[in-house]
Design a protein around this motif. Structure first.
Motif, short mmCIF file in Angstrom:
data_model
loop_
_atom_site.label_atom_id
_atom_site.label_comp_id
_atom_site.label_asym_id
_atom_site.label_seq_id
_atom_site.Cartn_x
_atom_site.Cartn_y
_atom_site.Cartn_z
N PRO A 219 -8.49 33.89 39.60
CA PRO A 219 -8.53 34.24 41.03
C PRO A 219 -8.02 33.13 41.93
N ALA A 220 -8.39 31.89 41.65
CA ALA A 220 -7.93 30.76 42.47
C ALA A 220 -6.45 30.50 42.25
N VAL A 221 -6.00 30.58 41.01
CA VAL A 221 -4.58 30.37 40.72
C VAL A 221 -3.75 31.44 41.43
N GLU A 222 -4.22 32.68 41.42
CA GLU A 222 -3.52 33.77 42.11
C GLU A 222 -3.49 33.53 43.61
N ALA A 223 -4.57 32.98 44.16
CA ALA A 223 -4.62 32.70 45.60
C ALA A 223 -3.60 31.64 45.98
N LEU A 224 -3.51 30.58 45.18
CA LEU A 224 -2.53 29.54 45.46
C LEU A 224 -1.11 30.06 45.23
N GLN A 225 -0.93 30.89 44.22
CA GLN A 225 0.39 31.46 43.95
C GLN A 225 0.83 32.34 45.11
N LEU A 226 -0.12 32.99 45.77
CA LEU A 226 0.20 33.80 46.95
C LEU A 226 0.88 32.94 48.00
N TRP A 227 0.28 31.77 48.29
CA TRP A 227 0.86 30.88 49.29
C TRP A 227 2.23 30.37 48.84
N VAL A 228 2.37 30.08 47.55
CA VAL A 228 3.66 29.63 47.03
C VAL A 228 4.71 30.73 47.20
N ALA A 370 -7.01 19.43 48.41
CA ALA A 370 -5.90 19.39 49.37
C ALA A 370 -4.60 18.91 48.72
N PRO A 371 -4.59 17.75 48.03
CA PRO A 371 -3.35 17.32 47.40
C PRO A 371 -2.88 18.25 46.28
N ALA A 372 -3.83 18.93 45.62
CA ALA A 372 -3.43 19.89 44.58
C ALA A 372 -2.67 21.06 45.20
N LEU A 373 -3.15 21.54 46.33
CA LEU A 373 -2.46 22.62 47.02
C LEU A 373 -1.05 22.18 47.41
N GLU A 374 -0.96 20.99 47.97
CA GLU A 374 0.34 20.50 48.42
C GLU A 374 1.29 20.29 47.23
N SER A 375 0.76 19.89 46.11
CA SER A 375 1.59 19.70 44.92
C SER A 375 2.25 21.01 44.51
N ALA A 376 1.50 22.09 44.55
CA ALA A 376 2.06 23.40 44.20
C ALA A 376 2.99 23.92 45.29
N LEU A 377 2.62 23.70 46.54
CA LEU A 377 3.43 24.22 47.65
C LEU A 377 4.76 23.50 47.79
N THR A 378 4.84 22.28 47.30
CA THR A 378 6.10 21.54 47.36
C THR A 378 6.88 21.61 46.05
N ALA A 383 1.08 26.42 40.26
CA ALA A 383 -0.26 26.64 40.80
C ALA A 383 -1.31 26.36 39.73
N GLN A 384 -1.05 26.82 38.52
CA GLN A 384 -2.00 26.59 37.43
C GLN A 384 -2.13 25.11 37.10
N GLN A 385 -1.00 24.42 36.99
CA GLN A 385 -1.04 22.98 36.68
C GLN A 385 -1.80 22.20 37.75
N ALA A 386 -1.51 22.51 39.01
CA ALA A 386 -2.13 21.77 40.11
C ALA A 386 -3.64 21.95 40.12
N LEU A 387 -4.09 23.17 39.91
CA LEU A 387 -5.52 23.45 39.97
C LEU A 387 -6.24 23.01 38.70
N THR A 388 -5.56 23.05 37.58
CA THR A 388 -6.16 22.54 36.34
C THR A 388 -6.43 21.05 36.46
N ASP A 389 -5.45 20.33 36.98
CA ASP A 389 -5.61 18.89 37.19
C ASP A 389 -6.72 18.61 38.19
N ALA A 390 -6.76 19.37 39.29
CA ALA A 390 -7.79 19.16 40.31
C ALA A 390 -9.18 19.48 39.77
#
Length: 402
Positions: A219-228, A370-378, A383-390
């Motif tokens: 669910p969280a990965v899908e949410a971040l992928q939405l923004w991406v 916050a930095p995990a989100l920015e990592s995926a957005l840039t 999205a999965q890698q960023a949130l797994t690391d976070a």
């Protein structure tokens, strides 16, 4: 109705010296109750709070409520010093994420059984006071974010993620110089909004009772992928401009009620609306605002709880919440009159979710998510890698294995 997230720092005089901050007993049956709060946002807000104070004293003969008003930027520092020095007030305002910290270290008292009818409150607002499954305070006011949309570009607001992506794509395809959506960024503000999107996919950030980090799950990965995905129709070269939504360069944005009066005042020709956040599987959103608590060192705890219940009852909470800059937390309290946009925020608050009851959550929000989100957005990570690391960093910080 002004709903600032960052309170104005209008000049005000402390009603009582900070040195004499603990509650005390007067002569005979007289009692003095000390309550700390943020500095008044406006003179009108101060008048409202003064009236409620006098009403409480009238209903409780022999009681004096001493209000100590402190600039918001200084509040947590002064309160921390008072707590450390065993000179905390009887009761006071507390930012939502701090409740769990103060609850778990014994700084504040648990709400007495029978003090309130929990069903009379918005669930999300009340839940901001829970820690370890127990209730440690009462919500004072609440706020949230919702979807702002340009009616010229978006005649009907999207209700689902798919509709939002389709709407954004249509707008950008029609005019390459206009972004479909002002996508949130990977900063503290974006990270504060993010859990509301995760809940909209049926997920949650953590299971604090089970000590499990969950924001690396689908669910969280899908949410971040939405923004991406939204960035495809919402280039940052457009949205990084000054006030892209207000200037007609972004068809949609996510913001809060504090922006409504500003837009009306500074951009009177912008025809915009506000709607609840689009979701994937269930309506959801985030929450902000203030809670009110009783400190463990109070010598007038029963009276302090009575005061807090008075601030949050159906009669007083409407004007008190407005004075604090938010919406009522009592379901029966009357909302101070405002524009048509408030309906969307009130609907959103019905499905708002409290932030995790984790003492370190502010640090997790600002320094990890916050930095995990920015990592995926840039595009530096998926999205999965960023949130797994976070999630891994969060488990290490909290000492959790799940």
């Amino acid at each position: 109705m002004s709903r600032a997230v960052v309170r104005g720092a209008a000049v005000a005089v402390l009603v009582a010296g900070l040195a004499a901050c603990g509650g005390g007993q007067g002569s005979g049956n007289e009692k003095t109750l000390t309550f700390w709060m943020y500095q008044d946002r406006t003179p009108q807000a101060g008048q409202v709070i003064e009236k409620v104070r006098k009403d409480f004293e009238k209903a409780n003969p022999g009681v004096t409520v001493k209000l100590v008003k402190i600039p918001k930027d200084d509040y947590n520092t002064k309160l921390g010093g008072a707590v450390a020095g065993k000179s905390a007030p009887d009761a006071g305002i507390l930012d939502q994420p701090l409740v769990s910290k103060y609850a778990l270290d014994g700084t504040i008292k648990e709400v007495p059984a029978g003090l309130i009818d929990e069903s009379a409150f918005y669930k999300g607002a009340l839940d901001t006071n829970r820690a370890g499954g127990k209730l440690y305070g009462l919500p004072a006011d609440q706020t949230c974010v919702a979807l702002f949309y340009n009616k010229k570009l978006v005649p009907a607001p999207p209700k689902t993620w798919d509709e939002m992506k389709a709407t954004a794509a249509r707008v950008h395809q029609a005019d390459a110089g206009v972004a479909g959506m002002n996508v949130p960024k990977g900063d503290g503000y974006g990270a504060w909004m993010f859990p509301g999107i995760v809940h909209g996919a049926g997920g949650q950030m953590v299971d604090d009772a089970g000590k499990k980090v969950l924001f690396d799950q689908p669910p969280a990965v899908e949410a971040l992928q939405l923004w991406v995905d939204l960035l495809k129709s919402s280039p940052r070269k457009i949205t990084d401009s000054d006030k892209p939504f207000e200037n007609g360069l972004a068809a949609m944005t996510i913001s809060g009620p504090w922006d409504v009066p500003t837009i009306h005042e500074q951009f009177p020709d912008l025809d915009f609306g506000v709607a609840p956040l689009p979701y994937k599987s269930e309506p959801a959103g985030n929450i902000g605002g203030e809670d009110s608590v009783v400190f463990s060192t109070s010598k007038n705890a029963d009276l302090a709880w009575k005061w807090l219940a008075f601030l949050t009852d159906a009669q007083n909470n409407g004007v008190i919440a407005d004075a604090f800059g938010g919406f009522p937390v009592n379901l029966k309290a009357q909302v101070v009159a405002a524009g048509p946009e408030q309906a969307a925020f009130l609907e959103q608050l019905k499905v708002a979710h409290a932030r995790p009851a984790v003492p370190q959550w502010i640090q997790v929000n600002d320094e990890i998510i916050a930095p995990a989100l920015e990592s995926a957005l840039t595009g530096k990570a998926t999205a999965q890698q960023a949130l797994t690391d976070a999630a891994g960093k969060t488990r290490s910080l909290l000492g959790w294995t799940g």
